[in-house]
Scaffold this active site. Structure first.
Site, short mmCIF file in Angstrom:
data_model
loop_
_atom_site.label_atom_id
_atom_site.label_comp_id
_atom_site.label_asym_id
_atom_site.label_seq_id
_atom_site.Cartn_x
_atom_site.Cartn_y
_atom_site.Cartn_z
N HIS A 114 -83.28 -39.57 66.38
CA HIS A 114 -82.68 -40.64 67.17
C HIS A 114 -83.75 -41.39 67.97
CE1 HIS A 114 -78.70 -39.31 66.21
NE2 HIS A 114 -78.65 -38.30 67.04
N SER A 117 -69.22 -36.85 50.46
CA SER A 117 -69.56 -37.44 51.76
C SER A 117 -68.43 -38.30 52.32
CB SER A 117 -70.84 -38.26 51.65
OG SER A 117 -70.66 -39.32 50.73
N PHE A 123 -65.21 -39.28 54.44
CA PHE A 123 -64.84 -38.79 55.76
C PHE A 123 -63.84 -37.63 55.64
CE2 PHE A 123 -62.28 -38.85 59.67
CZ PHE A 123 -63.30 -38.56 60.58
P1 A3P Z 1 -66.21 -41.98 65.29
O1 A3P Z 1 -66.41 -41.29 66.59
O2 A3P Z 1 -66.02 -43.47 65.44
O3 A3P Z 1 -65.14 -41.37 64.46
P2 A3P Z 1 -73.12 -39.30 64.31
O4 A3P Z 1 -73.04 -38.47 63.09
O5 A3P Z 1 -74.32 -40.21 64.34
O6 A3P Z 1 -72.94 -38.50 65.53
O7 A3P Z 1 -71.93 -40.35 64.23
C1 A3P Z 1 -70.61 -39.93 64.42
C2 A3P Z 1 -69.67 -40.98 63.91
O8 A3P Z 1 -69.72 -41.05 62.48
C3 A3P Z 1 -68.23 -40.61 64.28
O9 A3P Z 1 -67.56 -41.85 64.46
C4 A3P Z 1 -67.79 -39.90 63.01
O10 A3P Z 1 -66.41 -39.78 62.86
C5 A3P Z 1 -68.42 -40.80 61.96
N1 A3P Z 1 -68.52 -40.15 60.64
C6 A3P Z 1 -68.93 -38.90 60.38
N2 A3P Z 1 -68.85 -38.65 59.05
C7 A3P Z 1 -68.39 -39.77 58.48
C8 A3P Z 1 -68.07 -40.11 57.12
N3 A3P Z 1 -68.23 -39.25 56.14
N4 A3P Z 1 -67.60 -41.36 56.89
C9 A3P Z 1 -67.44 -42.24 57.90
N5 A3P Z 1 -67.71 -41.96 59.19
C10 A3P Z 1 -68.18 -40.73 59.49
#
Ligand code: A3P
Length: 313
Positions: free
Chosen positions: A128, A247, A249
């Site tokens: 990050h 992958s 969601f």
């Molecule tokens: P939301 O809180 O809007 O649902 P990170 O992995 O950088 O922490 O980001 C988290 C965000 O990515 C979360 O968003 C999460 O739900 C979303 N996310 C994780 N896996 C995902 C997937 N396979 N497809 C789309 N969004 C995803």
């Protein structure tokens, strides 16, 4: 994968346990003007990271927090596995004892970088950090970096829920309080807009590919194909479909307890676009629109985000 999952859940559980012993105002420390969580980062590790020797075949995913880092990590791990001719449907059990590092480059103890020297290529790492805070060897050795960006309104919304879901970050009584901190550079890993401005200076380099959360969401198969091509990984149509399915969601959320332990639901919340509409006030919309316009809109990276489509419509 099994080992890195275990490393992930163990690490998060330990950090959460350590955070539960701290007061809210003890959870973050400042390093070079940016705030980081004390339970997973340290000035000593940041110092040691400076001399980390990157390899030209390392695979790096760079993203501001809450941009879909875990999603892209899943995709990249699968692509690496395919490039190594591993089957995705069966878990390998051959190297069960091999210690694995937490994949986030800046997260862990200062000795981690010594241990990473012994890891076989290709090493996969996530960060990050802003580019100027990464070890210079990454750019010197032209390591390929996938830069993931997401629209700032959904990032802020996601970040707010995340802070209230995991004890390693300060929680917020109200969304308004979080919004104020997010806009005044007090979020963990620093200011979103500065992150974008800094990375924008690098995006024309041949070793950097940029992808947006939103474009991947709209056409995952095309996104995965482009990512594979960038890393020089050839895929059959079947493999491509498998990576996309694994992958999705739904699939990641379903497996989240296995992959991310008891915080699975916190990492995989809604996984959509424009959830900000449920939380932003008119005033907050105006404030963010103005800052975006002033700081990022005119840059290449800013244009890639299609702000008018995802943050105004
Ligand atoms: P939301 O809180 O809007 O649902 P990170 O992995 O950088 O922490 O980001 C988290 C965000 O990515 C979360 O968003 C999460 O739900 C979303 N996310 C994780 N896996 C995902 C997937 N396979 N497809 C789309 N969004 C995803």
């Amino acid at each position: 994968m099994e080992n890195s999952r275990k490393a992930f859940t163990d690490f998060v559980d330990k950090a959460v346990a350590a955070a539960s012993l701290l007061n809210r105002d003890e959870l973050m420390f400042s390093y070079k003007g940016i705030l980081y969580p004390v339970t997973i980062c340290s000035p000593e590790a940041f110092k040691a990271l400076e001399s980390f020797e990157a390899r030209s075949d390392d695979v790096i995913l760079a993203a501001y927090p809450k941009s879909g880092t875990n999603w892209l990590s899943q995709i990249l791990n699968d692509l690496i596995a395919i490039s190594q001719k591993k089957t995705l449907t069966k878990e390998s059990s051959g190297d069960a004892e091999k210690p694995q590092e937490f994949p986030y480059l800046e997260v862990g103890d200062p000795e981690k970088y010594e241990r990473m020297m012994k890891l076989p290529s290709p090493r996969f790492m996530v960060t990050h950090l802003r580019p100027e805070n990464l070890p210079t060897s990454i750019f010197k050795n032209k390591v390929k970096i996938l830069l993931l960006v997401r629209n700032p309104k959904d990032v802020a919304t996601s970040f707010f829920h995340f802070c209230n879901g995991i004890a390693t970050l300060p929680s917020y009584e109200t969304w308004d309080d979080f919004f104020t901190d997010f806009m005044s550079k007090k979020a963990a890993w620093g200011c979103y807009f500065e992150y974008l401005s800094e990375w924008n200076k690098y995006i024309d380099k041949e070793n950097i590919m940029t992808i947006t959360y939103e474009e991947l969401k709209e056409n995952p198969a095309l996104g995965v194909k482009n990512i594979a091509a960038f890393f020089g990984i050839t895929l059959t149509e079947e493999e491509l479909q498998l990576v996309v399915e694994r992958s999705s969601f739904q699939s990641m959320k379903k497996n989240s307890e296995k992959t991310h332990g008891s915080f699975g639901n916190v990492f995989f919340r809604k996984g959509g676009v424009r959830d900000w509409k449920n939380i932003f006030s008119e005033d907050q919309n105006e404030k963010m629109d103005k800052v975006f316009e002033e700081q990022v809109a005119g840059t290449k990276l800013g244009k890639k985000l299609k702000y008018d489509v995802y943050c105004k419509a």
